[in-house]
Design a protein around this motif. Structure first.
Motif, PDB file in Angstrom:
ATOM      1  N   VAL A 199      -5.309  36.288  32.784  1.00 63.25           N
ATOM      2  CA  VAL A 199      -3.987  36.695  32.284  1.00 63.25           C
ATOM      3  C   VAL A 199      -3.409  35.605  31.392  1.00 63.25           C
ATOM      4  CG1 VAL A 199      -1.648  37.326  32.971  1.00 63.25           C
ATOM      5  CG2 VAL A 199      -3.589  38.087  34.350  1.00 63.25           C
ATOM      6  N   GLY A 200      -2.853  36.017  30.213  1.00 61.02           N
ATOM      7  CA  GLY A 200      -2.176  35.093  29.320  1.00 61.02           C
ATOM      8  C   GLY A 200      -3.072  34.388  28.328  1.00 61.02           C
ATOM      9  N   LYS A 201      -4.374  34.660  28.351  1.00 59.72           N
ATOM     10  CA  LYS A 201      -5.308  33.991  27.444  1.00 59.72           C
ATOM     11  C   LYS A 201      -5.594  34.877  26.235  1.00 59.72           C
ATOM     12  CE  LYS A 201      -7.576  31.518  31.236  1.00 59.72           C
ATOM     13  NZ  LYS A 201      -6.968  30.222  30.948  1.00 59.72           N
ATOM     14  N   THR A 202      -6.058  34.226  25.117  1.00 60.49           N
ATOM     15  CA  THR A 202      -6.521  34.995  23.966  1.00 60.49           C
ATOM     16  C   THR A 202      -7.874  35.595  24.300  1.00 60.49           C
ATOM     17  OG1 THR A 202      -7.688  33.124  22.977  1.00 60.49           O
ATOM     18  CG2 THR A 202      -5.343  33.358  22.445  1.00 60.49           C
ATOM     19  N   VAL A 203      -8.334  36.541  23.440  1.00 57.01           N
ATOM     20  CA  VAL A 203      -9.620  37.186  23.691  1.00 57.01           C
ATOM     21  C   VAL A 203     -10.746  36.157  23.677  1.00 57.01           C
ATOM     22  CG1 VAL A 203     -11.291  38.888  22.844  1.00 57.01           C
ATOM     23  CG2 VAL A 203      -8.850  39.399  22.766  1.00 57.01           C
TER      24      VAL A 203
ATOM     25  N   ASP B 103     -14.796  33.166  26.705  1.00 61.58           N
ATOM     26  CA  ASP B 103     -15.519  31.920  27.008  1.00 61.58           C
ATOM     27  C   ASP B 103     -15.595  31.690  28.521  1.00 61.58           C
ATOM     28  OD1 ASP B 103     -16.793  29.447  26.101  1.00 61.58           O
ATOM     29  OD2 ASP B 103     -15.041  28.467  26.967  1.00 61.58           O
ATOM     30  N   GLU B 104     -14.492  31.934  29.245  1.00 62.63           N
ATOM     31  CA  GLU B 104     -14.486  31.757  30.706  1.00 62.63           C
ATOM     32  C   GLU B 104     -15.248  32.878  31.403  1.00 62.63           C
ATOM     33  OE1 GLU B 104     -10.834  30.917  32.620  1.00 62.63           O
ATOM     34  OE2 GLU B 104     -10.088  29.620  31.016  1.00 62.63           O
ATOM     35  N   LEU B 105     -15.066  34.137  30.896  1.00 66.49           N
ATOM     36  CA  LEU B 105     -15.735  35.272  31.534  1.00 66.49           C
ATOM     37  C   LEU B 105     -17.250  35.187  31.378  1.00 66.49           C
ATOM     38  CD1 LEU B 105     -15.644  37.971  32.986  1.00 66.49           C
ATOM     39  CD2 LEU B 105     -15.222  39.100  30.789  1.00 66.49           C
TER      40      LEU B 105
ATOM     41  N   VAL C  12     -12.366  41.533  36.997  1.00 67.42           N
ATOM     42  CA  VAL C  12     -11.793  40.773  35.879  1.00 67.42           C
ATOM     43  C   VAL C  12     -10.309  41.122  35.795  1.00 67.42           C
ATOM     44  CG1 VAL C  12     -11.901  40.281  33.412  1.00 67.42           C
ATOM     45  CG2 VAL C  12     -13.993  40.855  34.675  1.00 67.42           C
ATOM     46  N   ILE C  13      -9.455  40.138  36.123  1.00 64.77           N
ATOM     47  CA  ILE C  13      -7.998  40.368  36.131  1.00 64.77           C
ATOM     48  C   ILE C  13      -7.443  39.889  34.796  1.00 64.77           C
ATOM     49  CG2 ILE C  13      -5.846  39.863  37.344  1.00 64.77           C
ATOM     50  CD1 ILE C  13      -7.564  39.174  39.811  1.00 64.77           C
ATOM     51  N   HIS C  14      -7.080  40.879  33.939  1.00 65.49           N
ATOM     52  CA  HIS C  14      -6.585  40.553  32.587  1.00 65.49           C
ATOM     53  C   HIS C  14      -5.119  40.903  32.422  1.00 65.49           C
ATOM     54  CE1 HIS C  14      -7.368  44.820  32.390  1.00 65.49           C
ATOM     55  NE2 HIS C  14      -8.697  44.605  32.487  1.00 65.49           N
ATOM     56  N   GLY C  15      -4.525  41.592  33.386  1.00 65.22           N
ATOM     57  CA  GLY C  15      -3.126  41.974  33.309  1.00 65.22           C
ATOM     58  C   GLY C  15      -2.944  43.230  32.431  1.00 65.22           C
ATOM     59  N   ARG C  16      -1.688  43.677  32.369  1.00 62.46           N
ATOM     60  CA  ARG C  16      -1.396  44.872  31.565  1.00 62.46           C
ATOM     61  C   ARG C  16      -0.949  44.460  30.154  1.00 62.46           C
ATOM     62  NH1 ARG C  16       0.203  46.027  36.797  1.00 62.46           N
ATOM     63  NH2 ARG C  16      -0.795  47.891  37.677  1.00 62.46           N
ATOM     64  N   GLY C  17       0.230  43.913  30.017  1.00 64.15           N
ATOM     65  CA  GLY C  17       0.708  43.452  28.711  1.00 64.15           C
ATOM     66  C   GLY C  17       0.602  44.528  27.643  1.00 64.15           C
ATOM     67  N   SER C  18       0.204  44.086  26.440  1.00 63.82           N
ATOM     68  CA  SER C  18       0.049  45.023  25.328  1.00 63.82           C
ATOM     69  C   SER C  18      -1.284  45.757  25.393  1.00 63.82           C
ATOM     70  CB  SER C  18       0.151  44.267  23.998  1.00 63.82           C
ATOM     71  OG  SER C  18      -0.935  43.338  23.897  1.00 63.82           O
ATOM     72  N   GLY C  19      -2.193  45.268  26.196  1.00 60.16           N
ATOM     73  CA  GLY C  19      -3.512  45.899  26.311  1.00 60.16           C
ATOM     74  C   GLY C  19      -4.544  45.307  25.367  1.00 60.16           C
TER      75      GLY C  19
ATOM     76  N   LYS D 280      -5.718  51.733  44.262  1.00 58.56           N
ATOM     77  CA  LYS D 280      -5.976  50.973  45.474  1.00 58.56           C
ATOM     78  C   LYS D 280      -6.644  49.640  45.173  1.00 58.56           C
ATOM     79  CE  LYS D 280      -6.413  54.928  48.584  1.00 58.56           C
ATOM     80  NZ  LYS D 280      -7.316  55.679  49.498  1.00 58.56           N
ATOM     81  N   GLU D 281      -7.408  49.560  44.083  1.00 53.37           N
ATOM     82  CA  GLU D 281      -8.148  48.349  43.734  1.00 53.37           C
ATOM     83  C   GLU D 281      -7.340  47.417  42.843  1.00 53.37           C
ATOM     84  OE1 GLU D 281     -12.756  49.858  43.682  1.00 53.37           O
ATOM     85  OE2 GLU D 281     -11.414  50.568  42.099  1.00 53.37           O
ATOM     86  N   GLY D 282      -6.170  47.871  42.352  1.00 48.24           N
ATOM     87  CA  GLY D 282      -5.337  47.001  41.527  1.00 48.24           C
ATOM     88  C   GLY D 282      -4.848  47.642  40.244  1.00 48.24           C
ATOM     89  N   GLY D 283      -5.335  48.847  39.892  1.00 49.58           N
ATOM     90  CA  GLY D 283      -4.838  49.570  38.731  1.00 49.58           C
ATOM     91  C   GLY D 283      -5.374  49.039  37.412  1.00 49.58           C
ATOM     92  N   ASP D 284      -4.697  49.408  36.326  1.00 48.76           N
ATOM     93  CA  ASP D 284      -5.209  49.092  34.981  1.00 48.76           C
ATOM     94  C   ASP D 284      -5.048  47.630  34.594  1.00 48.76           C
ATOM     95  OD1 ASP D 284      -2.512  49.018  34.726  1.00 48.76           O
ATOM     96  OD2 ASP D 284      -2.357  50.575  33.180  1.00 48.76           O
ATOM     97  N   ALA D 285      -4.565  46.786  35.484  1.00 53.61           N
ATOM     98  CA  ALA D 285      -4.510  45.343  35.213  1.00 53.61           C
ATOM     99  C   ALA D 285      -5.855  44.687  35.490  1.00 53.61           C
ATOM    100  CB  ALA D 285      -3.421  44.691  36.050  1.00 53.61           C
TER     101      ALA D 285
END
Length: 761
Positions: A689-693, A698-700, A717-724, A749-754
């Motif tokens: 979350v909060g990182k550029t692509v 690089d981390e993923l 992979v937890i990337h958050g919702r934000g702008s998508g 149940k698993e955390g949704g679209d984030a």
């Protein structure tokens, strides 16, 4: 049986010194009674217990219970005429409670083996302990509810006392009270409540005078209207005392009914406190437990008291009497260390037979049935005996009682009388003891005694090393050397008149022959050779130690290099996975796969850490390759299924390298990894979350490499919702990554679209 004075070989002094390290009077008493074992099996049993106790106290973080008050309690218990206080019962209960905590902590953290019987004879007696604490407060008062009868008595006593106070307060605060009341207080005198009044009190109230102050101005008066109540109050006090005594006597009867268990407990704790004193005494110094056979062999053996006094300046001795040697003759100048060597062998033999460790590099002793000594000044003014006569009385006893199971230590045998006759007597005594089969160690200045080593089989010669330049003894024994007394050299160093020394040399020349002079020269050559041999042996040992240290450093360097290579290969593998994920030409992918395969093989061949043999299900191991702790879950054939901080994977048994954790380390590890153990299906996830692509990928990318190497099938992979934008960018890259089987947005149940769930090949 020990048929000699322990005082002569410093054993009694040693016991006093050991007592200084005692934390309990129980262990001090045990040390006072300490004597050697006759049975070799008993010695070995004691050695095993002491060895395990030293390990226990070295690893164990807790403390032995304080026994100072309990020691006095136990003395009372043994005395049928003792009087008991309430606090004595608290002493008993507190000590046995602490014993329970101590046993629990030991068995929880330490593998008890040789001390098991000792610990099994420590009785906690929880029923009696709980009964005492239920009836007596910690500050030593019997509780009201210790019995129904006591509760009733104290309740009535309280009520009666309150009524008496109410009546007395009405008098001292009533009309005209200032005219006859000396002090407005209520005093308890001889278990009766009364007032402090003036001599004129009878003008105002009736009462009984119980006491008068020294000045006669204050009277202790019991008003008539509280006499009956005071009678009842005094009666209740007596009834309370009777009931308290009954309760205490019942507790005491319970304690005395467990006399056997208490005695066994005390005997076991005596030994544990004694073992702790040994632990404290040994400290950080190197020690060995001697083996027992039919010979004496000691290497770098210290006299314990000299070692304590001089620390690192203490000079150890090497000494040997093989099976075919009956007599060892120690020669050399006065103050050269002959007597110290004799005492060192004597006291260490006794200590070894007590099962105690010795300060030595190695030690092998004989379990003698008897030890006889004749050391030091034997003059007896009380019996009107000269030094020589006293020696002869003692030596007669030795000669009459020694046999094949005896060690005989004789210091300056035959001195104190006419030299030639003394020498002849000394030789005759030694010959007699040899015929009896005794092992004899003797110090001497007599050349005739010294020459026995050349005339008899079974006689070995030792000389003490002496620095004549600096006029200092070296306290080192040299085998095969005939040490000289050299009185003329010593006299010269002491600056005697030159004319005296010159005259003595001329007299000596008259007595000497060419044969004697040649023998002296040969002796000096022997000394030079022995010194050279000793120097070479010390150099050899030094080189061996350095070689061992170099091997350790070489192994450590190898481990570091392997770890570094593994890191480089891991990074290379990550780069290759990136290349492959870009969907380059298929022929190039083939080449990449081949390189990747070679890297994986090389990584598997690296030996990082020492191989851990004999792993079992439930063992906790620290894997050197990962630097993390893993638990062995299953073992099947040549493979193990492990849980490494939540990551579960299979590893070949010969690839399990690192270290097996101890009981204490396991305990810490359990505390650290509780959450991973409780979670049945651990989620292997990465937060982006909060990182550029580019930053996120690089981390993923590295995380996916780790996931594949660890055998994971699925990651979150937890990337958050934000702008998508981050989710879309990562999805575009994952589509073309050949490590990815498929991916999807997590359901609610698993955390949704984030969250994106990635399935791996």
């Amino acid at each position: 049986m020990i048929d000699s004075s322990f005082q002569q070989i410093d054993f009694l002094q040693f016991k006093e010194h050991l007592k200084k390290h005692s934390i309990s009077q129980f262990s001090s008493d045990f040390i006072d009674e300490l004597t050697p074992f006759n049975s070799t099996s008993k010695i070995i049993e004691e050695q095993n217990q002491i060895r395990e106790a030293l390990d226990l106290f070295g690893d164990f973080g807790g403390e032995l219970p304080d026994s100072r008050n309990y020691y006095q309690f136990y003395k009372k218990l043994l005395d049928p005429y003792s009087s008991w206080l309430v606090v004595d019962f608290i002493v008993f209960a507190e000590f046995h409670k602490k014993l329970g905590e101590f046993k629990k902590s030991v068995f929880g953290d330490f593998d008890v083996n040789h001390l098991k019987t000792l610990f099994s004879n420590i009785y906690v007696l929880p029923d009696i302990v709980d009964d005492i604490f239920s009836k007596i407060t910690n500050d030593g008062h019997v509780k009201d509810d210790a019995s129904d009868r006591l509760r009733e008595i104290r309740k009535e006593k309280k009520n009666v006392k309150e009524k008496i106070y109410e009546t007395l307060n009405s008098l001292i605060n009533g009309k005209d009270s200032e005219k006859f009341v000396q002090e407005r207080v209520i005093k308890e005198y001889s278990n009766r409540l009364m007032l402090l009044l003036r001599p004129n009190f009878r003008q105002f109230i009736n009462g009984i005078v119980h006491s008068i102050s020294g000045t006669g101005m204050t009277l202790y008066v019991e008003p008539s209207n509280v006499v009956e109540m005071n009678n009842r109050y005094q009666e209740l006090i007596s009834l309370e005392e009777i009931e308290v005594n009954r309760i205490l006597q019942k507790l005491l009867d319970c304690i005395k009914s467990k006399s056997y268990e208490i005695t066994e407990t005390v005997n076991s704790m005596k030994k544990l406190y004694y073992f702790h004193a040994i632990f404290s005494y040994v400290g950080e110094r190197d020690y060995v437990f001697p083996n027992f056979s039919n010979k004496i062999y000691v290497e770098k053996l210290h006299h314990p008291l000299i070692y304590d006094l001089k620390k690192e300046k203490s000079v150890p001795i090497d000494f040997e009497m093989t099976e075919d040697v009956n007599v060892a003759i120690i020669t050399g100048p006065n103050a050269g260390g002959k007597t110290a060597a004799l005492k060192s062998i004597g006291i260490n033999t006794v200590l070894g037979r007590c099962g105690l460790p010795l300060f030595a590099r190695c030690a092998e002793l004989i379990n003698f049935d008897k030890i006889f000594t004749d050391i030091g000044d034997q003059q007896s003014l009380v019996m009107d005996l000269s030094t020589f006569t006293s020696h002869m009385v003692n030596i007669k006893h030795i000669v009459d009682n020694s046999d094949g199971g005896s060690l005989v230590l004789l210091d300056e045998l035959g001195t104190g009388t006419e030299p030639k006759e003394g020498e002849a007597l000394a030789i005759s005594i030694i010959e007699y003891l040899m015929d009896r089969g005794s092992r004899v160690i003797v110090t001497t200045h007599f050349s005739g005694v010294r020459n026995m080593a050349y005339r008899y089989k079974g006689v070995v010669l030792y000389g003490v090393d002496f620095d004549y330049e600096n006029f200092e003894p070296k306290f080192r024994l040299i085998k095969g050397l005939a040490g000289r007394s050299d009185p003329l050299i010593i006299a010269g160093k002491l600056h005697f008149n030159e004319s005296i020394i010159s005259r003595a040399k001329k007299i000596l020349e008259e007595y000497s022959s060419l044969e004697i002079l040649s023998a002296d020269e040969l002796n000096r050559l022997k000394l030079d050779i022995e010194k050279e041999r000793y120097t070479l042996e010390e150099l050899k040992r030094s080189l061996e130690i350095k070689e061992s240290e170099l091997l350790v450093k070489e192994n450590e360097l190898k481990k570091k290099l392997n770890a570094k290579e593994e890191q480089i290969l891991s990074d290379a593998l990550s780069i290759l996975n990136k290349v492959k994920s870009l969907k380059v030409r298929s022929n190039n992918n083939k080449e990449v796969d081949e390189i990747k395969s070679n890297i994986v093989k090389r990584m598997e061949s690296l030996d990082i850490g020492d191989h851990i043999p004999d792993v079992k299900v439930g063992d906790m191991v620290k894997l050197s390759k990962y630097g993390k702790v893993a638990k062995i879950l299953e073992i099947s054939k040549n493979k193990a299924y492990v849980d490494m901080e939540g990551m579960k994977f299979t590893i070949e048994l010969d690839k399990i390298r690192g270290e097996k954790l101890s009981v204490n380390q396991k305990k810490v590890d359990k505390e650290i990894s509780v959450s991973a153990v409780v979670e049945r299906s651990p989620r292997y996830e990465i937060v982006l979350v909060g990182k550029t692509v580019d930053e996120a990928w690089d981390e993923l990318d590295k995380f996916l490499d780790k996931a594949i190497l660890s055998g994971w099938n699925r990651v979150f992979v937890i990337h958050g919702r934000g702008s998508g934008a981050l989710r879309k960018g990562l999805h575009n890259i994952l589509k073309s990554d050949q490590r990815v089987k498929n991916f999807r947005i997590a359901d609610i149940k698993e955390g949704g679209d984030a969250i994106t769930i990635v399935e791996l090949l």
